[in-house]
Every structure is written in structure tokens, then in C-alpha cells.
Design a protein around this motif. Structure first.
Motif, mmCIF file in Angstrom:
data_model
loop_
_atom_site.group_PDB
_atom_site.id
_atom_site.type_symbol
_atom_site.label_atom_id
_atom_site.label_comp_id
_atom_site.label_asym_id
_atom_site.label_seq_id
_atom_site.Cartn_x
_atom_site.Cartn_y
_atom_site.Cartn_z
ATOM 1 N N THR A 1 0.827 -1.210 0.000
ATOM 2 C CA THR A 1 0.000 0.000 0.000
ATOM 3 C C THR A 1 0.859 1.255 0.000
ATOM 4 O O THR A 1 0.600 2.207 -0.755
ATOM 5 C CB THR A 1 -0.938 0.001 1.223
ATOM 6 O OG1 THR A 1 -1.742 -1.191 1.193
ATOM 7 C CG2 THR A 1 -1.833 1.216 1.217
ATOM 8 N N LEU A 2 1.902 1.262 0.838
ATOM 9 C CA LEU A 2 2.784 2.433 0.888
ATOM 10 C C LEU A 2 3.547 2.611 -0.415
ATOM 11 O O LEU A 2 3.737 3.740 -0.893
ATOM 12 C CB LEU A 2 3.763 2.296 2.063
ATOM 13 C CG LEU A 2 3.160 2.453 3.458
ATOM 14 C CD1 LEU A 2 4.219 2.194 4.518
ATOM 15 C CD2 LEU A 2 2.594 3.862 3.630
ATOM 16 N N LEU A 3 3.989 1.504 -1.007
ATOM 17 C CA LEU A 3 4.707 1.588 -2.278
ATOM 18 C C LEU A 3 3.795 2.142 -3.366
ATOM 19 O O LEU A 3 4.200 3.013 -4.157
ATOM 20 C CB LEU A 3 5.216 0.199 -2.675
ATOM 21 C CG LEU A 3 5.958 0.091 -4.017
ATOM 22 C CD1 LEU A 3 7.187 0.994 -4.020
ATOM 23 C CD2 LEU A 3 6.363 -1.356 -4.294
ATOM 24 N N ALA A 4 2.562 1.661 -3.415
ATOM 25 C CA ALA A 4 1.606 2.144 -4.420
ATOM 26 C C ALA A 4 1.320 3.625 -4.229
ATOM 27 O O ALA A 4 1.273 4.394 -5.198
ATOM 28 C CB ALA A 4 0.317 1.332 -4.339
ATOM 29 N N ALA A 5 1.125 4.037 -2.977
ATOM 30 C CA ALA A 5 0.860 5.455 -2.710
ATOM 31 C C ALA A 5 2.066 6.310 -3.079
ATOM 32 O O ALA A 5 1.932 7.396 -3.660
ATOM 33 C CB ALA A 5 0.500 5.646 -1.237
ATOM 34 N N GLY A 6 3.244 5.814 -2.755
ATOM 35 C CA GLY A 6 4.458 6.572 -3.046
ATOM 36 C C GLY A 6 4.718 6.749 -4.528
ATOM 37 O O GLY A 6 5.331 7.744 -4.947
ATOM 38 N N LEU A 7 4.253 5.821 -5.346
ATOM 39 C CA LEU A 7 4.482 5.917 -6.788
ATOM 40 C C LEU A 7 3.698 7.073 -7.416
ATOM 41 O O LEU A 7 4.027 7.510 -8.527
ATOM 42 C CB LEU A 7 4.086 4.607 -7.472
ATOM 43 C CG LEU A 7 5.087 3.454 -7.351
ATOM 44 C CD1 LEU A 7 4.471 2.150 -7.863
ATOM 45 C CD2 LEU A 7 6.363 3.770 -8.133
ATOM 46 N N GLY A 8 2.683 7.556 -6.741
ATOM 47 C CA GLY A 8 1.907 8.656 -7.303
ATOM 48 C C GLY A 8 2.626 9.983 -7.273
ATOM 49 O O GLY A 8 2.451 10.818 -8.182
ATOM 50 N N TYR A 9 3.469 10.208 -6.280
ATOM 51 C CA TYR A 9 4.108 11.512 -6.134
ATOM 52 C C TYR A 9 5.136 11.823 -7.215
ATOM 53 O O TYR A 9 5.190 12.962 -7.707
ATOM 54 C CB TYR A 9 4.698 11.640 -4.729
ATOM 55 C CG TYR A 9 3.616 11.889 -3.717
ATOM 56 C CD1 TYR A 9 3.235 13.174 -3.370
ATOM 57 C CD2 TYR A 9 2.913 10.832 -3.136
ATOM 58 C CE1 TYR A 9 2.213 13.422 -2.470
ATOM 59 C CE2 TYR A 9 1.878 11.054 -2.242
ATOM 60 C CZ TYR A 9 1.536 12.351 -1.911
ATOM 61 O OH TYR A 9 0.506 12.583 -1.036
ATOM 62 N N PRO A 10 5.961 10.877 -7.654
ATOM 63 C CA PRO A 10 6.842 11.185 -8.796
ATOM 64 C C PRO A 10 6.073 11.574 -10.051
ATOM 65 O O PRO A 10 6.535 12.407 -10.838
ATOM 66 C CB PRO A 10 7.615 9.873 -8.998
ATOM 67 C CG PRO A 10 7.615 9.216 -7.664
ATOM 68 C CD PRO A 10 6.281 9.559 -7.069
ATOM 69 N N LEU A 11 4.886 10.985 -10.244
ATOM 70 C CA LEU A 11 4.078 11.359 -11.404
ATOM 71 C C LEU A 11 3.679 12.831 -11.333
ATOM 72 O O LEU A 11 3.722 13.548 -12.347
ATOM 73 C CB LEU A 11 2.816 10.495 -11.480
ATOM 74 C CG LEU A 11 2.998 8.989 -11.652
ATOM 75 C CD1 LEU A 11 1.653 8.324 -11.889
ATOM 76 C CD2 LEU A 11 3.938 8.676 -12.798
ATOM 77 N N SER B 1 -1.586 -8.055 -2.848
ATOM 78 C CA SER B 1 -0.500 -7.070 -2.831
ATOM 79 C C SER B 1 0.005 -6.804 -4.243
ATOM 80 O O SER B 1 0.333 -5.662 -4.594
ATOM 81 C CB SER B 1 0.646 -7.570 -1.948
ATOM 82 O OG SER B 1 0.196 -7.796 -0.622
ATOM 83 N N GLY B 2 0.043 -7.863 -5.064
ATOM 84 C CA GLY B 2 0.464 -7.693 -6.451
ATOM 85 C C GLY B 2 -0.465 -6.770 -7.215
ATOM 86 O O GLY B 2 -0.019 -5.930 -8.012
ATOM 87 N N LEU B 3 -1.763 -6.891 -6.983
ATOM 88 C CA LEU B 3 -2.734 -6.031 -7.648
ATOM 89 C C LEU B 3 -2.573 -4.578 -7.202
ATOM 90 O O LEU B 3 -2.610 -3.653 -8.032
ATOM 91 C CB LEU B 3 -4.148 -6.525 -7.356
ATOM 92 C CG LEU B 3 -5.317 -5.663 -7.859
ATOM 93 C CD1 LEU B 3 -5.191 -5.391 -9.352
ATOM 94 C CD2 LEU B 3 -6.649 -6.330 -7.532
ATOM 95 N N VAL B 4 -2.381 -4.374 -5.914
ATOM 96 C CA VAL B 4 -2.215 -3.014 -5.391
ATOM 97 C C VAL B 4 -1.013 -2.331 -6.031
ATOM 98 O O VAL B 4 -1.080 -1.172 -6.468
ATOM 99 C CB VAL B 4 -2.068 -3.048 -3.852
ATOM 100 C CG1 VAL B 4 -1.647 -1.681 -3.315
ATOM 101 C CG2 VAL B 4 -3.375 -3.486 -3.197
ATOM 102 N N VAL B 5 0.103 -3.049 -6.108
ATOM 103 C CA VAL B 5 1.315 -2.463 -6.675
ATOM 104 C C VAL B 5 1.207 -2.329 -8.196
ATOM 105 O O VAL B 5 1.635 -1.322 -8.775
ATOM 106 C CB VAL B 5 2.553 -3.311 -6.294
ATOM 107 C CG1 VAL B 5 3.809 -2.803 -7.011
ATOM 108 C CG2 VAL B 5 2.764 -3.288 -4.785
ATOM 109 N N THR B 6 0.631 -3.338 -8.852
ATOM 110 C CA THR B 6 0.515 -3.297 -10.311
ATOM 111 C C THR B 6 -0.306 -2.104 -10.773
ATOM 112 O O THR B 6 0.014 -1.471 -11.782
ATOM 113 C CB THR B 6 -0.121 -4.602 -10.827
ATOM 114 O OG1 THR B 6 0.716 -5.698 -10.478
ATOM 115 C CG2 THR B 6 -0.289 -4.573 -12.331
ATOM 116 N N GLU B 7 -1.374 -1.786 -10.035
ATOM 117 C CA GLU B 7 -2.193 -0.618 -10.396
ATOM 118 C C GLU B 7 -1.336 0.641 -10.500
ATOM 119 O O GLU B 7 -1.350 1.362 -11.504
ATOM 120 C CB GLU B 7 -3.295 -0.407 -9.361
ATOM 121 C CG GLU B 7 -4.103 0.864 -9.608
ATOM 122 C CD GLU B 7 -4.900 1.298 -8.392
ATOM 123 O OE1 GLU B 7 -5.228 2.500 -8.333
ATOM 124 O OE2 GLU B 7 -5.187 0.462 -7.516
ATOM 125 N N ALA B 8 -0.575 0.910 -9.434
ATOM 126 C CA ALA B 8 0.244 2.122 -9.409
ATOM 127 C C ALA B 8 1.409 2.036 -10.389
ATOM 128 O O ALA B 8 1.761 3.028 -11.038
ATOM 129 C CB ALA B 8 0.763 2.360 -7.989
#
Length: 422
Positions: free
Chosen positions: A18-28, A149-156
């Protein structure tokens, strides 16, 4: 082997994903701040806020499906048609929202003249979220932690890779980059086969459609009210922006995303707060300690908000310019106000968790309704330019919400904590 270490590992895996997925949004957001003009970036951030605000509103789909799936898993069977009903009801709601957003007067207000195409992309992304949350609930309810967890990360990751590839290729128009964001909402298609074996559509656990619709309406309404002052606020502010002030909100929107970053870390705390409140509420002494803890917590939140606001005023303008570029100048008072808002919203979210623990769903909806309504009323009726009004709405609403939330949870007397459904 004890189940506790396995549960801890599962929680850690899901939390990390969850944290990794959320963190991927900020570089965008850092990238788009540099490739768009401020006016175009304001539109992009409005799209971002609408999609993820609506996604937050639909998050109860995951919670309800996971509840049903967990009950089925404990009974040693597959999830039944009831899970499909939850997804179907909320998918219809997502379609209705998409139709509303795509109406020319609304689309043009949100995304500028000719914004209908971007509105359709946003609508598609929101509809995709309904199915994505359904699959996530199915996977986690049946304890399929790795695919979840794979789905959460794959989305981001899908969103980040596609948008990054477009930028590198020199494709920097609003439409292709909003499509790249929307594609992430359909990451569930990659994992759909993992959920097929978990559902038995012939199961007899179906409910009357009206019952499902009413239950999900309350849950989605509460989540939607919360999202309106969190991820979805840029879209609401944009509705009240005069055309002559186009582009004025871009720096404020980016500052808001940074100020809200600590709230991403609050979900695990909320999850722990619910069982803690339940345990403390079993006897009079525990209830007394809980009220004292909540009163002190509210006071500490105000102190932290004040200190954070002072620090934000000192360092915030430099930090925003450094992270997002020199085109995004923001005044010290704006940063201070948004930090204050975020800290107090965090406190309101914890007070809301107490209401959840006590099953006071009416009070929970009332709390977030007041916060959401105040933010819109101040935004609409207060004097000043759009930035002043937007920031003021975010200051007044959580401040009043903290006072109301504290009253709602502290009004309990030593003998009464079991008023379920109030």
C-alpha cells in the motif's frame, strides 16, 4: 505454528504494498508539474482529484466484499452471489457519477472548454475502480495476500510506467496522460483469473437488491464525504473557480498533495484504534481512561497543528518550488493553513474510528457531512479570490470537525457505550 506471526507477515506485506503504491503517485505529479503549463496542470490535478476521490468513495466495496469473503473462507466455502451484488450496485453508482461528470456544463467547468473527452476518461477510471475494489476484497477476504499485494502495486506501477513512457516519448498532451492514469484502474483485468475460483455464483447467500443498495449507499456516502475534503477536494474547488482565475489553483493543489502525505500513514493507526476502543469500552474504568485519552489527544492535535503550520510557513514555499519547479510559487500562509488542515483532519479521522468501533454509524455520517458541507459553503460564500476561499474552506471544516468529533465521542457517560447504530 502460531497464526500470529503469519498474520503479522501478511499485515506487513499488505502495508508495504500500500505504501509503495501510494508513493508511486508523487513522482508522477512531479513530472506532470514540469511538462504541463500551470493552467493545464490545474486541469490534470482536478482530474487526479476526481478519479482518486471517487475511488476513495468506492473503497467500501472492498471492505464489504472482504467481509463476505472472510465469512465464506472461515466456513470453508467460496464467496457467493452476494459479493457480485455489492460490486454491481456500486458499479451502477459509478456509471451514474460518470454520466453526471460527462454532462457538458459539468465537464467544461471541471476541465475547461471541450473537457468532455477528459470527463469520459475520468468516468471510465471510476467505473474500473468499482470492479478493482471488488476483486481486491475477494482476494484479501480469502487470504490471498500475495495476489492482493500484487494487484495493489501493479495498479500504481502500470500507471507510472505508462505515463513515464509517454513523457519520454514526447507525448505530453492532457488527454494521453489522463488516459495513462485511468489505465491503472483496470489492472484488475490482469488478476481476474485469480478470483474466478473464489466465487460460486450459484450460492444461496444473495440478498434483496434494495437491502444491498441501502447498505452500500450509507457506506459509500460516508466514504465520499470523507474523500471530498481529502483527495477529491481539487475537483470541488475547481467547480467554484471563475474562468478568469484559471491556473491560480495549481500551486495550491500541489501543496495540498504534499500536506496530505502524512495521512497516508494513518490507515494502520486507524485499524489499530478500532480494537483498542472496543477493549477499553468493556468496563467503566476503561471508558474513563478512553475519554481522558481522547481529550488529551484532541488537545495535542491542536498543538501539533500549530507547530506544523509554523514550520510549513517557514520552509513550505521553498520546498514546493524545489520539488515541483519554480512555476509553482505558493505563499507562506497557504502552506501553514494546509498543514494545519491536514493535522486536524488526521485527528478527525481517528475520532471517526472511535465512532466506527462503537457502531455509531449515524454519528459518523453526520460528522463527515458537517465537515464536507462546511468546506463547500466556505468555498462558495466567503469573500476573496479562489485561492483564499479554497484554503479557508480547508481550515474551517476540519477545525469545526475536530470540535464536533470530540463532542460526539466524549459525550458518552460511564455507563453507556453500547448505543449501536446511533
Amino acid at each position: 505454528m502460531s497464526e500470529a506471526p503469519a498474520a503479522t507477515r501478511s499485515l506487513g506485506t499488505v502495508g508495504l504494498a500500500t505504501l509503495l503504491a501510494a508513493g508511486l503517485g508523487y513522482p508522477l505529479l512531479m513530472v506532470t508539474a514540469r511538462v504541463f503549463t500551470t493552467a493545464d496542470n490545474e486541469v490534470f490535478l482536478t482530474f487526479w482529484g476526481l478519479v482518486f476521490g471517487a475511488g476513495s468513495a468506492l473503497s467500501p466495496v472492498e471492505q464489504e466484499v472482504s467481509r463476505q469473503a472472510a465469512l465464506a473462507d472461515v466456513a470453508g466455502r467460496r464467496s457467493g452471489f452476494g459479493a457480485v451484488q455489492v460490486v454491481a450496485v456500486c458499479a451502477v453508482a459509478a456509471v451514474l457519477l460518470g454520466v453526471t461528470v460527462s454532462l457538458p456544463p459539468v465537464a467544461d467547468r471541471l476541465f475547461g472548454d471541450g473537457g468532455g473527452t477528459i470527463a469520459l476518461v475520468a468516468a471510465a477510471a471510476v467505473i474500473g475502480f468499482a470492479f478493482q475494489f471488488g476483486l481486491r476484497g475477494l482476494l484479501i477476504g480469502h487470504h490471498r495476500v500475495k495476489p492482493y499485494s500484487g494487484l495493489v502495486v501493479t495498479e500504481a506501477l502500470l500507471r507510472a510506467v505508462l505515463l513515464g513512457a509517454l513523457v519520454v516519448a514526447g507525448v505530453t498532451g492532457l488527454l494521453p496522460l489522463t488516459v495513462a492514469v485511468a489505465v491503472g484502474s483496470f489492472a484488475w483485468l490482469v488478476f481476474a483469473w485469480r478470483g474466478r475460483s473464489l466465487v460460486d455464483l450459484r450460492s444461496g447467500d444473495r440478498e434483496p437488491w434494495g437491502v444491498v443498495a441501502r447498505r452500500m449507499f450509507v457506506l459509500v456516502l460516508s466514504a465520499g464525504l470523507t474523500a471530498s475534503v481529502l483527495t477529491g477536494y481539487p475537483a470541488i474547488a475547481r467547480l467554484f473557480q471563475p474562468p478568469e482565475e484559471s491556473g491560480a489553483l495549481a500551486a495550491m493543489f500541489l501543496t495540498l498533495t504534499v500536506a496530505r502525505l502524512p495521512l497516508l500513514l494513518l490507515s494502520p493507526v486507524q485499524a489499530m484504534a478500532v480494537p483498542a476502543v472496543v477493549r477499553l469500552s468493556v468496563d467503566e474504568g476503561g471508558r474513563r481512561r478512553l475519554r481522558a485519552l481522547l481529550a488529551k489527544g484532541a488537545a495535542v492535535a491542536v498543538g501539533v497543528a500549530g507547530a506544523g503550520a509554523a514550520l510549513g510557513a517557514l520552509l513550505g514555499p521553498w520546498a514546493i518550488g524545489f520539488v515541483f519547479g519554480s512555476d509553482y510559487a505558493v505563499e507562506s500562509w497557504v502552506v501553514a493553513a494546509l498543514v494545519w488542515s491536514s493535522v486536524l483532519l488526521g485527528a478527525v479521522m481517528l475520532l471517526a474510528a472511535v465512532l466506527v468501533a462503537r457502531k455509531h454509524l449515524g454519528a459518523l455520517v453526520s460528522l463527515w457531512a458537517v465537515v464536507a458541507a462546511l468546506s463547500v459553503l466556505v468555498l462558495w460564500l466567503s469573500p476573496g479570490d479562489i485561492v483564499v476561499r479554497a484554503v479557508l474552506g480547508l481550515v474551517v471544516a476540519p477545525t469545526a470537525g475536530l470540535a464536533l468529533g470530540a463532542w460526539l465521542v466524549l459525550r458518552e457517560r460511564a455507563g453507556g457505550t453500547s448505543h449501536e447504530g446511533r
